[in-house]
Design a protein around this motif. Structure first.
Motif, mmCIF file in Angstrom:
data_model
loop_
_atom_site.group_PDB
_atom_site.id
_atom_site.type_symbol
_atom_site.label_atom_id
_atom_site.label_comp_id
_atom_site.label_asym_id
_atom_site.label_seq_id
_atom_site.Cartn_x
_atom_site.Cartn_y
_atom_site.Cartn_z
ATOM 1 N N LYS A 75 99.324 -84.508 108.687
ATOM 2 C CA LYS A 75 99.491 -83.221 108.008
ATOM 3 C C LYS A 75 98.101 -82.632 107.795
ATOM 4 O O LYS A 75 97.228 -83.275 107.220
ATOM 5 N N ILE A 76 97.917 -81.428 108.295
ATOM 6 C CA ILE A 76 96.570 -80.831 108.297
ATOM 7 C C ILE A 76 96.596 -79.429 107.692
ATOM 8 O O ILE A 76 97.365 -78.566 108.126
ATOM 9 N N VAL A 77 95.765 -79.214 106.676
ATOM 10 C CA VAL A 77 95.580 -77.873 106.128
ATOM 11 C C VAL A 77 94.392 -77.242 106.857
ATOM 12 O O VAL A 77 93.317 -77.849 106.924
ATOM 13 N N VAL A 78 94.597 -76.060 107.422
ATOM 14 C CA VAL A 78 93.518 -75.378 108.129
ATOM 15 C C VAL A 78 93.061 -74.176 107.291
ATOM 16 O O VAL A 78 93.748 -73.150 107.233
ATOM 17 N N LEU A 79 91.922 -74.322 106.626
ATOM 18 C CA LEU A 79 91.360 -73.222 105.830
ATOM 19 C C LEU A 79 90.678 -72.248 106.783
ATOM 20 O O LEU A 79 89.856 -72.654 107.599
ATOM 21 N N SER A 120 99.185 -77.950 116.188
ATOM 22 C CA SER A 120 100.645 -77.924 116.081
ATOM 23 C C SER A 120 101.271 -78.428 117.383
ATOM 24 O O SER A 120 102.192 -79.244 117.366
ATOM 25 N N GLU A 121 100.776 -77.951 118.501
ATOM 26 C CA GLU A 121 101.311 -78.392 119.789
ATOM 27 C C GLU A 121 101.152 -79.901 119.986
ATOM 28 O O GLU A 121 101.988 -80.553 120.596
ATOM 29 N N LYS A 122 100.066 -80.436 119.443
ATOM 30 C CA LYS A 122 99.815 -81.878 119.547
ATOM 31 C C LYS A 122 100.711 -82.687 118.616
ATOM 32 O O LYS A 122 100.583 -83.918 118.546
ATOM 33 N N GLY A 123 101.547 -81.999 117.844
ATOM 34 C CA GLY A 123 102.505 -82.721 117.003
ATOM 35 C C GLY A 123 102.124 -82.829 115.541
ATOM 36 O O GLY A 123 102.857 -83.416 114.741
ATOM 37 N N THR A 149 103.872 -62.721 111.333
ATOM 38 C CA THR A 149 104.410 -62.509 112.685
ATOM 39 C C THR A 149 103.897 -63.586 113.644
ATOM 40 O O THR A 149 104.650 -64.113 114.470
ATOM 41 N N ARG A 150 102.632 -63.933 113.502
ATOM 42 C CA ARG A 150 102.039 -64.961 114.369
ATOM 43 C C ARG A 150 102.795 -66.285 114.233
ATOM 44 O O ARG A 150 103.144 -66.925 115.228
ATOM 45 N N VAL A 151 103.022 -66.673 112.975
ATOM 46 C CA VAL A 151 103.661 -67.964 112.715
ATOM 47 C C VAL A 151 105.104 -67.967 113.232
ATOM 48 O O VAL A 151 105.565 -68.941 113.829
ATOM 49 N N GLY A 208 109.044 -73.950 119.105
ATOM 50 C CA GLY A 208 110.019 -74.701 118.319
ATOM 51 C C GLY A 208 109.382 -75.455 117.165
ATOM 52 O O GLY A 208 110.043 -76.245 116.492
ATOM 53 N N ARG A 209 108.112 -75.195 116.925
ATOM 54 C CA ARG A 209 107.422 -75.908 115.851
ATOM 55 C C ARG A 209 107.091 -74.955 114.710
ATOM 56 O O ARG A 209 106.676 -73.830 114.936
ATOM 57 N N THR A 210 107.271 -75.436 113.484
ATOM 58 C CA THR A 210 106.981 -74.565 112.345
ATOM 59 C C THR A 210 105.554 -74.798 111.846
ATOM 60 O O THR A 210 105.036 -75.914 111.887
ATOM 61 N N MET A 211 104.965 -73.703 111.381
ATOM 62 C CA MET A 211 103.668 -73.754 110.709
ATOM 63 C C MET A 211 103.845 -72.877 109.491
ATOM 64 O O MET A 211 104.569 -71.903 109.534
ATOM 65 N N ARG A 212 103.164 -73.216 108.421
ATOM 66 C CA ARG A 212 103.262 -72.344 107.252
ATOM 67 C C ARG A 212 101.968 -71.587 107.046
ATOM 68 O O ARG A 212 100.901 -72.036 107.471
ATOM 69 N N PHE A 213 102.070 -70.435 106.384
ATOM 70 C CA PHE A 213 100.883 -69.643 106.070
ATOM 71 C C PHE A 213 100.813 -69.440 104.563
ATOM 72 O O PHE A 213 101.785 -69.027 103.944
#
Ligand code: NAD
Length: 406
Positions: A13-17, A32-35, A66-68, A76-81
Motif C-alpha cells: 500500500k503506497i501513498v503518493v504525495l 498501480s499496474e504493478k499491483g 476524472t483521471r482516477v 480495472g484497478r482502483t486508486m483513490r485521490f
C-alpha cells in the motif's frame, strides 16, 4: 518479515504525495499496474501556479477525479485521490496514515522549479515554507503514527552542486578523514544553486536526523532532469495524459527544446550551452520508484541514497540534436541563472543498475524524441509562445544584464 522478503514479491500500500504532478501521475499509474494499492495525495498547488503564471500544461490534463475514474475503466484497478496540503494539513496527514497503514510513502509534493523559486520574495518564501514544512510534516507524521512506513523522496542531482567535486559524483555519501584522523562516511557536501535546490539540501538533513533519532527508513533519490511525457500507462487513454510544462519557469530543458522544435520557434540556450546535466526518461522515473519501494533499507540502516539518472548530456549538444532533427535555429540567450558557463559531470548510478534498471538512453531512443515532438505538435494551439522565454532571474544584477542584452 518485510526485510526477509524477496524484493518486489508482495504488493504494497503506497501513498503518493504529489501524485497529480508530472512525475507523480505516471508513477502512480505504474505502481498501480504493478499491483500496488495506490492512494494519491495532492493539493493541486501546481495547477494553481499555472493560473498564477497564465500558462498551463501544453497537454490538456483532466481533473484528478476524472483521471482516477479513467484509470479504473482502462485497468480495472482502483486508486483513490485525497486533496490535502502536506505542508499545512498535518492532522489530516497523520489520520490518513493511521487509517490506511501504508507500507511506503513516495514524496513528490514540493515546489520543484528552480526559476520559479528565484522569481521574487513571494516565491522564495513559498518554496521554503512549502517544501521544508511538507517534508518535516511527513516525517513527524510517520513518527507519530508509530508505523514502520518507508519514506521514498524525490530529490535532485542539484544538491551536489555541478562541477564542484572534480570526479565521479558518488551516491549520496563520501568517505573522508575527519580532523583528528578518524575515517568517516558523511553526506556529500551540499552546494545548491537556487532556493529550490536549497530546500532539497535541507530535506536531506531532516531525513538524516529523523532516521538517526527515530529509526525511520528513508530512501532519497537524487534525480536528474526528466524528459518525455508519455509512459506505457498514460498512453492507454487520452484522459490519462500527463502534464507537459514548456514555460520559462517549469519547462525543463530537453522537453522545452523538443517543444520549440515542434512549433518552429528558436531553441533557447542559456549562455554557451556548456552546462552538463543528468537526464532520465519519465518511464524510468516510474520504474526507479518501484524498484526503490521494493527495496527498502533494513531497519537501523542510515538513509539510503540513489542517483536516479540514466546519463549525462551537455545542454548545447541537446540543442544541436533537436535543431538538426527539426530545422529550427538556436537562440543563445544571456543566462538568467548564476552558474558555471561550462561544467563536466560524471555521476555514479550503479545502485539502480545493480537492482536491474537498464535505462533508456537518448542516443538509442531517438524515436522517443519524435514521440514528444508529435505530442507537442498536436497541442501546439494551446501554447502561449511568449511564456517560453526566461521569466525569472537569479538576482537583480543578472536581470539587468539580461534586459540590456535583448
Ligand atoms: P510537479 O510540480 O509537476 O508535481 C508536484 C506535485 O506536488 C504537484 O501536483 C503539486 O500540486 C503537488 N504539491 C506541491 N506541494 C504540495 C503540498 N504542500 N501538498 C500537497 N501536494 C503538493 O513536479 P514534478 O516534475 O512531478 O516533480 C516531482 C518531484 O520530483 C519534485 O520534488 C522534484 O523536485 C523532483 N524532481 C523533478 C524533476 C523534473 O525534471 N521534473 C527532476 C528532478 C527531481
Amino acid at each position: 518479515t518485510m526485510t526477509m522478503m524477496a524484493a518486489g514479491s508482495k504488493p504494497k500500500k503506497i501513498v503518493v504525495l504529489g501524485g497529480d504532478g508530472f512525475c507523480g501521475w505516471p508513477t502512480s499509474l505504474y505502481l498501480s499496474e504493478k499491483g500496488h494499492d495506490v492512494i494519491i495525495v495532492d493539493n493541486l498547488s501546481r495547477r494553481n501556479i499555472d493560473n498564477e503564471l497564465g500558462c498551463s500544461s501544453l497537454t490538456p490534463i483532466e481533473s484528478p477525479e476524472t483521471r482516477v475514474k479513467a484509470w479504473e475503466k482502462v485497468s480495472g484497478r482502483t486508486m483513490r485521490f485525497v486533496n490535502l496540503d502536506v505542508a499545512r494539513d498535518y492532522q489530516e496527514l497523520v489520520q490518513l496514515f493511521l487509517a490506511e497503514k501504508p507500507d511506503a510513502v513516495v514524496h513528490f509534493a514540493e515546489q520543484r522549479a528552480a526559476p520559479y523559486s528565484q522569481k521574487g520574495a513571494k516565491q522564495k518564501r513559498y518554496t521554503v515554507d512549502n517544501n521544508v514544512s511538507g517534508t518535516n510534516n511527513l516525517l513527524v507524521a510517520v513518527v507519530e503514527s508509530g508505523l514502520d512506513i518507508h519514506v521514498v523522496h524525490l530529490g535532485t542531482m542539484g544538491v551536489y552542486g555541478y562541477g564542484t567535486s572534480g570526479g565521479e559524483i558518488p551516491e549520496g555519501y563520501i568517505d573522508v578523514i575527519l580532523p583528528g584522523g578518524r575515517p568517516s562516511s558523511i553526506l556529500h557536501p551540499a552546494y545548491p544553486g537556487s532556493v529550490y535546490h536549497t530546500t532539497k539540501c535541507l530535506d536531506a538533513l531532516l531525513f538524516q536526523f529523523y532516521n538517526k533519532n527515530d529509526g525511520i527508513r528513508v530512501t532519497d533519490l537524487h534525480q536528474g532532469i526528466v524528459w518525455g511525457t508519455n509512459t506505457p500507462q498514460t498512453i492507454k487513454d487520452e484522459r490519462l495524459i500527463n502534464r507537459f510544462d514548456y514555460d520559462g519557469d517549469y519547462g525543463t530543458v530537453l522537453n522545452r527544446f523538443i517543444m520549440q522544435g515542434a512549433l518552429g520557434v528558436p531553441l533557447t540556450v542559456y549562455g554557451t550551452g556548456g552546462q552538463t546535466r543528468g537526464f532520465i526518461h519519465i518511464t524510468d522515473t516510474a520504474r526507479c520508484i518501484e524498484i526503490a519501494v521494493s527495496n527498502p533499507p533494513q531497519a537501523g540502516e542510515k538513509v539510503q541514497i540513489f542517483n536516479q539518472i540514466a546519463e549525462t548530456l551537455r545542454v548545447g549538444d541537446l540543442a544541436k540534436l533537436v535543431a538538426e532533427k527539426t530545422g529550427v535555429d538556436i537562440n543563445y540567450l544571456k543566462n538568467p541563472r548564476l552558474e558555471s558557463a561550462e561544467n563536466e559531470l560524471e555521476v555514479a548510478n550503479r545502485k539502480f543498475r545493480g537492482l536491474g534498471l537498464d535505462p533508456i538512453l537518448l542516443d538509442s531512443n531517438l524515436g522517443l524524441v519524435d514521440e514528444v515532438k508529435t505530442i507537442a505538435a498536436k497541442y501546439a494551439d494551446r501554447c502561449v509562445r511568449e511564456k517560453i522565454l526566461p521569466a525569472s532571474f537569479w538576482n537583480r544584477r543578472r536581470e539587468a544584464e539580461c534586459e540590456a542584452n535583448t
